[in-house]
Design a protein around this motif. Structure first.
Motif, PDB file in Angstrom:
ATOM      1  N   ASP A 153      13.012   7.317 -16.710  1.00 56.82           N
ATOM      2  CA  ASP A 153      12.029   7.012 -17.750  1.00 56.82           C
ATOM      3  C   ASP A 153      11.015   5.983 -17.254  1.00 56.82           C
ATOM      4  N   VAL A 154      11.467   5.053 -16.412  1.00 56.48           N
ATOM      5  CA  VAL A 154      10.552   4.064 -15.838  1.00 56.48           C
ATOM      6  C   VAL A 154       9.615   4.746 -14.838  1.00 56.48           C
ATOM      7  N   ARG A 155      10.171   5.662 -14.042  1.00 58.57           N
ATOM      8  CA  ARG A 155       9.320   6.420 -13.104  1.00 58.57           C
ATOM      9  C   ARG A 155       8.303   7.258 -13.869  1.00 58.57           C
ATOM     10  N   GLU A 156       8.712   7.835 -14.995  1.00 59.85           N
ATOM     11  CA  GLU A 156       7.769   8.612 -15.803  1.00 59.85           C
ATOM     12  C   GLU A 156       6.677   7.716 -16.381  1.00 59.85           C
ATOM     13  N   ALA A 157       7.039   6.514 -16.821  1.00 56.69           N
ATOM     14  CA  ALA A 157       6.044   5.588 -17.357  1.00 56.69           C
ATOM     15  C   ALA A 157       5.019   5.222 -16.293  1.00 56.69           C
ATOM     16  N   LEU A 158       5.471   5.060 -15.045  1.00 61.38           N
ATOM     17  CA  LEU A 158       4.534   4.784 -13.952  1.00 61.38           C
ATOM     18  C   LEU A 158       3.557   5.947 -13.808  1.00 61.38           C
ATOM     19  N   HIS A 159       4.070   7.151 -13.856  1.00 57.54           N
ATOM     20  CA  HIS A 159       3.207   8.329 -13.763  1.00 57.54           C
ATOM     21  C   HIS A 159       2.184   8.350 -14.902  1.00 57.54           C
ATOM     22  N   ARG A 160       2.646   8.087 -16.121  1.00 61.81           N
ATOM     23  CA  ARG A 160       1.763   8.148 -17.291  1.00 61.81           C
ATOM     24  C   ARG A 160       0.711   7.042 -17.267  1.00 61.81           C
ATOM     25  N   SER A 161       0.961   5.995 -16.486  1.00 60.28           N
ATOM     26  CA  SER A 161       0.019   4.876 -16.421  1.00 60.28           C
ATOM     27  C   SER A 161      -1.233   5.206 -15.618  1.00 60.28           C
ATOM     28  N   GLY A 162      -1.228   6.361 -14.960  1.00 61.07           N
ATOM     29  CA  GLY A 162      -2.357   6.732 -14.116  1.00 61.07           C
ATOM     30  C   GLY A 162      -2.164   6.332 -12.662  1.00 61.07           C
ATOM     31  N   PHE A 163      -0.948   5.991 -12.292  1.00 58.55           N
ATOM     32  CA  PHE A 163      -0.612   5.613 -10.919  1.00 58.55           C
ATOM     33  C   PHE A 163      -1.089   6.673  -9.930  1.00 58.55           C
ATOM     34  N   GLU A 164      -1.787   6.224  -8.904  1.00 55.04           N
ATOM     35  CA  GLU A 164      -2.245   7.116  -7.848  1.00 55.04           C
ATOM     36  C   GLU A 164      -1.565   6.718  -6.537  1.00 55.04           C
ATOM     37  N   TYR A 165      -0.877   7.667  -5.942  1.00 56.52           N
ATOM     38  CA  TYR A 165      -0.101   7.422  -4.728  1.00 56.52           C
ATOM     39  C   TYR A 165      -1.029   7.328  -3.518  1.00 56.52           C
ATOM     40  N   ASP A 166      -0.902   6.265  -2.769  1.00 54.14           N
ATOM     41  CA  ASP A 166      -1.670   6.086  -1.533  1.00 54.14           C
ATOM     42  C   ASP A 166      -0.689   6.199  -0.377  1.00 54.14           C
ATOM     43  N   ALA A 167      -0.770   7.316   0.344  1.00 61.01           N
ATOM     44  CA  ALA A 167       0.200   7.579   1.417  1.00 61.01           C
ATOM     45  C   ALA A 167      -0.077   6.780   2.683  1.00 61.01           C
ATOM     46  N   GLY A 168      -1.181   6.055   2.727  1.00 67.76           N
ATOM     47  CA  GLY A 168      -1.486   5.275   3.925  1.00 67.76           C
ATOM     48  C   GLY A 168      -1.740   6.149   5.139  1.00 67.76           C
ATOM     49  N   PHE A 169      -2.552   7.201   4.963  1.00 69.46           N
ATOM     50  CA  PHE A 169      -2.802   8.145   6.047  1.00 69.46           C
ATOM     51  C   PHE A 169      -3.364   7.443   7.276  1.00 69.46           C
ATOM     52  N   LEU A 170      -2.896   7.876   8.444  1.00 69.13           N
ATOM     53  CA  LEU A 170      -3.388   7.398   9.725  1.00 69.13           C
ATOM     54  C   LEU A 170      -4.423   8.387  10.266  1.00 69.13           C
ATOM     55  N   PRO A 171      -5.277   7.967  11.218  1.00 68.79           N
ATOM     56  CA  PRO A 171      -6.255   8.906  11.786  1.00 68.79           C
ATOM     57  C   PRO A 171      -5.612  10.188  12.314  1.00 68.79           C
ATOM     58  N   ALA A 172      -4.443  10.055  12.917  1.00 67.83           N
ATOM     59  CA  ALA A 172      -3.763  11.242  13.447  1.00 67.83           C
ATOM     60  C   ALA A 172      -3.341  12.200  12.342  1.00 67.83           C
ATOM     61  N   ASP A 173      -3.079  11.671  11.147  1.00 70.70           N
ATOM     62  CA  ASP A 173      -2.719  12.538  10.014  1.00 70.70           C
ATOM     63  C   ASP A 173      -3.899  13.425   9.638  1.00 70.70           C
ATOM     64  N   PHE A 174      -5.091  12.829   9.543  1.00 69.93           N
ATOM     65  CA  PHE A 174      -6.273  13.610   9.182  1.00 69.93           C
ATOM     66  C   PHE A 174      -6.566  14.674  10.237  1.00 69.93           C
ATOM     67  N   GLU A 175      -6.354  14.339  11.501  1.00 71.49           N
ATOM     68  CA  GLU A 175      -6.543  15.319  12.569  1.00 71.49           C
ATOM     69  C   GLU A 175      -5.565  16.475  12.414  1.00 71.49           C
ATOM     70  N   MET A 176      -4.315  16.156  12.073  1.00 73.13           N
ATOM     71  CA  MET A 176      -3.301  17.189  11.897  1.00 73.13           C
ATOM     72  C   MET A 176      -3.640  18.111  10.734  1.00 73.13           C
ATOM     73  N   PHE A 177      -4.155  17.528   9.634  1.00 71.54           N
ATOM     74  CA  PHE A 177      -4.476  18.333   8.458  1.00 71.54           C
ATOM     75  C   PHE A 177      -5.612  19.323   8.732  1.00 71.54           C
ATOM     76  N   ASP A 178      -6.388  19.082   9.778  1.00 70.26           N
ATOM     77  CA  ASP A 178      -7.457  20.013  10.155  1.00 70.26           C
ATOM     78  C   ASP A 178      -6.927  21.218  10.919  1.00 70.26           C
TER      79      ASP A 178
END
Length: 275
Positions: A153-178
């Protein structure tokens, strides 16, 4: 790709995927938040190695019914139900990120029915002795999993608060996603189309008792983990390797939580050698 609904005794359904009727069966366990479609970047390798991909959307994702309060062990039972529906006596399991945890749980609970295990960036049990579980995680991972540890229920409340997950992408991650592994983005968005409970209940299950013990796994197990993983730190892989008697850990220097998937094909090659 064959897709079907598997009916469970409790009335729930699971949306399952199957690449065909031939080949050694390997059940894919998807990450959080994804749908369960098996990994397209590995199709060619699987065909070359004679492997057949099977998978399903975990409860609350895609076409699978929500199952509040689920655990690692209950998802292992869902895996068993899918295997039974497809008349599979034995199978291997592969999992990425949180899916690696569910793969380990399946091997722990189903014993000799699982022939081999490969995980990429798997999560170790919460409150595992000798592991500082949150150390090394990016702030968003601490927020999501820390709230889940306080209750779904606490995790759901975090979601409902508008929490946006920041995965901390590295430059190599963006290259991989291409490249081919941009496929991860293809399965991430649809993972939440059915609502938030797939992700919420995943996070909650990682912080609950598993309901099974990874130290009882008897199948040969390969743990792949990146040293630059800020979502599930490499310390989780080290703990699992130290406590799972059949496990081998391969640490990849500089690999992130995302670029570790670039080593999945070598994991599949190892898997095929065990079967």
């Amino acid at each position: 790709m064959i897709e079907q609904q598997v009916q469970l005794p409790d009335g729930r359904t699971l949306h399952a995927y199957d690449t065909g009727s031939t080949g050694v069966p390997v059940i894919w366990n998807h990450g959080t938040p994804n749908v369960g479609a098996p990994p397209e970047p590995l199709f060619a390798a699987a065909e070359r190695l004679g492997l057949r991909w099977i998978s399903f959307d975990r409860p609350g994702y895609g076409g699978s019914t929500v199952d509040r309060g689920r655990t690692v062990a209950s998802v292992a039972r869902d895996t068993e139900a899918v295997a039974d529906a497809l008349e599979l006596d034995r199978f291997a399991v592969v999992g990425y990120s949180g899916g690696g945890t569910f793969a380990l749980g399946t091997a722990a609970l189903l014993g000799d029915r699982v022939s081999a295990v490969v995980t990429l960036a798997a999560i170790a049990p919460y409150r595992a002795e000798g592991l500082d579980w949150f150390t090394g995680m990016v702030p968003s991972a601490i927020a999501a999993l820390g709230s889940a540890a306080a209750g779904a229920d606490v995790r759901e409340a975090l979601h409902r608060s508008g929490f946006e997950y920041d995965a901390g992408f590295l430059p190599a991650d963006f290259e991989m996603f291409d490249g081919p592994w941009g496929w991860l983005g293809k399965v991430a968005g649809p993972g939440l189309d059915a609502g938030p409970y797939g992700q919420i209940d995943d996070d909650a299950s990682y912080t609950r008792p598993w309901g099974c013990d990874p130290r009882t796994i008897t199948a040969p197990t390969l743990l792949l983990h990146g040293t630059a993983d800020g979502i599930i730190p490499a310390s989780h892989g080290r703990w699992l390797a130290a406590h799972c008697p059949t496990a081998t850990l391969q640490l990849h220097e500089g690999a992130s939580h995302f670029t570790i998937v670039e080593h999945a094909e070598e994991g599949l090659t190892w898997l095929a050698q065990q079967l």
